[in-house]
Scaffold this motif. Structure first.
Motif, PDB file in Angstrom:
ATOM      1  N   THR A  79       0.816  -1.204  -0.206  1.00 19.38           N
ATOM      2  CA  THR A  79      -0.106  -0.103  -0.014  1.00 19.38           C
ATOM      3  C   THR A  79       0.959   1.239   0.042  1.00 19.38           C
ATOM      4  N   THR A  80       0.333   2.351  -0.471  1.00 20.47           N
ATOM      5  CA  THR A  80       1.012   3.631  -0.408  1.00 20.47           C
ATOM      6  C   THR A  80       1.162   4.101   0.861  1.00 20.47           C
ATOM      7  N   LYS A  81       0.560   3.574   1.858  1.00 20.73           N
ATOM      8  CA  LYS A  81       0.373   3.958   3.463  1.00 20.73           C
ATOM      9  C   LYS A  81       1.415   3.622   4.132  1.00 20.73           C
ATOM     10  N   GLY A  82       1.902   2.344   3.725  1.00 21.07           N
ATOM     11  CA  GLY A  82       3.228   1.543   4.545  1.00 21.07           C
ATOM     12  C   GLY A  82       2.889   0.135   4.351  1.00 21.07           C
ATOM     13  N   THR A  93       1.171  -4.508   7.866  1.00 22.17           N
ATOM     14  CA  THR A  93       1.112  -4.727   9.387  1.00 22.17           C
ATOM     15  C   THR A  93       0.643  -3.538  10.065  1.00 22.17           C
ATOM     16  N   PHE A  94       1.455  -2.565   9.438  1.00 21.48           N
ATOM     17  CA  PHE A  94       0.982  -1.205  10.063  1.00 21.48           C
ATOM     18  C   PHE A  94      -0.269  -0.772   9.710  1.00 21.48           C
ATOM     19  N   VAL A  95      -0.687  -0.739   8.448  1.00 22.04           N
ATOM     20  CA  VAL A  95      -1.972  -0.391   8.107  1.00 22.04           C
ATOM     21  C   VAL A  95      -3.116  -1.552   8.785  1.00 22.04           C
ATOM     22  N   GLY A  96      -2.726  -2.528   8.894  1.00 22.55           N
ATOM     23  CA  GLY A  96      -3.732  -3.523   9.709  1.00 22.55           C
ATOM     24  C   GLY A  96      -3.897  -2.895  10.990  1.00 22.55           C
ATOM     25  N   PHE A 124     -11.413  -1.150   3.431  1.00 22.30           N
ATOM     26  CA  PHE A 124     -10.933  -1.301   2.043  1.00 22.30           C
ATOM     27  C   PHE A 124     -10.036  -0.179   1.537  1.00 22.30           C
ATOM     28  N   SER A 125     -10.074   1.137   2.029  1.00 22.65           N
ATOM     29  CA  SER A 125      -9.389   2.059   1.524  1.00 22.65           C
ATOM     30  C   SER A 125      -8.002   2.100   2.297  1.00 22.65           C
ATOM     31  N   GLY A 126      -8.089   1.296   3.495  1.00 25.10           N
ATOM     32  CA  GLY A 126      -6.674   1.152   4.332  1.00 25.10           C
ATOM     33  C   GLY A 126      -5.823   0.231   3.392  1.00 25.10           C
TER      34      GLY A 126
END
Length: 330
Positions: A189-192, A195-198, A237-239
């Motif tokens: 993902t572009t967010k990282g 695991t971090f997003v989760g 879903f966006s995360g």
């Protein structure tokens, strides 16, 4: 056009509006999927209407499933037990206003306890699992002294509390399982990292369920719950940036496309183009050829659109003798 005329039109043409919305939703599903694979099939209008209707119904239920499952633990807790139990004095004041931290504790701690209890017991540490029951017994003894209920009423309230907490733990399994699978799936993902997003998504779902159980009895859940459920769905879903999985899943269910681990037998006329495009290395003249371990991106319209080793090619459907899908290992 006035708002009154718009309302009159909607009421008199309700079935038409409803059907049109379904077709628009189905069209959005297909446009999203085919835009992702950079291909658009050609098919007749009658087939298109049926396919779009099936896609829209399926997509609606998929979204509804995730929307409901994300908040169902909180909805069950607040609608079946929290407003009726005699224990509510522990998290509500005389005006019926809930205290967020206390409500969160009464809701989440029993859920975490049951997961801890069953996980520890399942991995073989039965003794340690049973030891967890000691603080639980102390907790109920404290409640008994604090509430000053008679024994019959206290036992009744306690068993309802235990039953509700077990049901909430079961209802929380799907959100926990979904987030856990996405966390360990190494989704980029572009967010990282996944695991971090989760972790962020899990915290958000916990907060949203807290908002669910903060609902007052006098407030209607007809709008309150769907809004929070859709918010949870959007965050999930966006995360992980997996909105594409909704149209892809619709295609998988009906075998319209996104068919992985497929094998296709082509007529001899199609074998030469497949060899020239690098899909196959050799073939026997005047004989059908079989291509295995490919992805059928689309089989709608007049063509099969397939992918093999990062090569995408469209083949006339008339050149396809048969296709099959490998059943995943149990």
């Amino acid at each position: 056009m006035s708002s009154l005329k718009i309302k009159d039109y909607l009421y008199t043409n309700l079935s038409t509006v409803f059907w049109s919305c379904f077709l628009v939703l189905g069209g959005a599903i297909f446009v999203s999927y085919y835009n992702r694979i950079n291909y658009m099939p050609e098919f007749d209008f009658a087939s298109a209407v049926t396919i779009l209707a099936a896609a829209s119904v399926t997509a609606f239920f998929l979204v509804a499933l995730f929307t409901v499952s994300m908040i169902m633990p909180g909805v069950f807790w607040v609608e079946t037990w929290a407003h009726e139990t005699g224990f509510k004095n522990f998290w509500e004041n005389d005006a019926g206003e809930k205290k967020p931290l206390l409500v969160a504790g009464w809701f989440w701690l029993p859920i975490f306890f049951w997961y801890g209890f069953f996980i520890i017991g399942a991995i073989g540490f039965v003794t340690y699992a049973l030891l967890l029951l000691l603080p639980v017994c102390c907790f109920f003894y404290f409640l008994y002294k604090k509430t000053k209920f008679d024994k019959k009423l206290f036992m009744h309230e306690s068993w309802k509390f235990i039953f509700t907490s077990i049901c909430c733990a079961l209802l929380a399994f799907l959100p926990i399982y979904t987030i856990s699978i996405l966390m360990i799936s190494d989704i980029e993902t572009t967010k990282g990292s996944s695991t971090f997003v989760g972790v962020l998504v899990a915290v958000a779902i916990i907060v949203i369920n807290l908002a669910v159980i903060m609902k007052r009895k006098t407030h209607s859940g007809a709008i309150y719950y769907p809004v929070l459920g859709l918010l949870a769905f959007f965050i999930l879903f966006s995360g992980f940036e997996i909105f594409y999985r909704i149209p892809e899943r619709v295609m998988e269910i009906y075998k319209f496309g996104a068919i992985k681990n497929a094998s296709v037998i082509f007529k001899s006329e199609a074998c030469l183009p497949l060899k020239m495009q690098g899909v196959i290395q050799s073939f026997e003249a005047e004989a059908p050829c079989k291509v295995s371990e490919l992805t059928i991106l689309s089989r709608l319209g007049e063509e099969f659109y397939i992918e093999k080793d990062n090569i995408r090619i469209a083949i006339n459907k008339s050149d396809v003798i048969s296709w099959a899908v490998s059943k995943p290992d149990a």
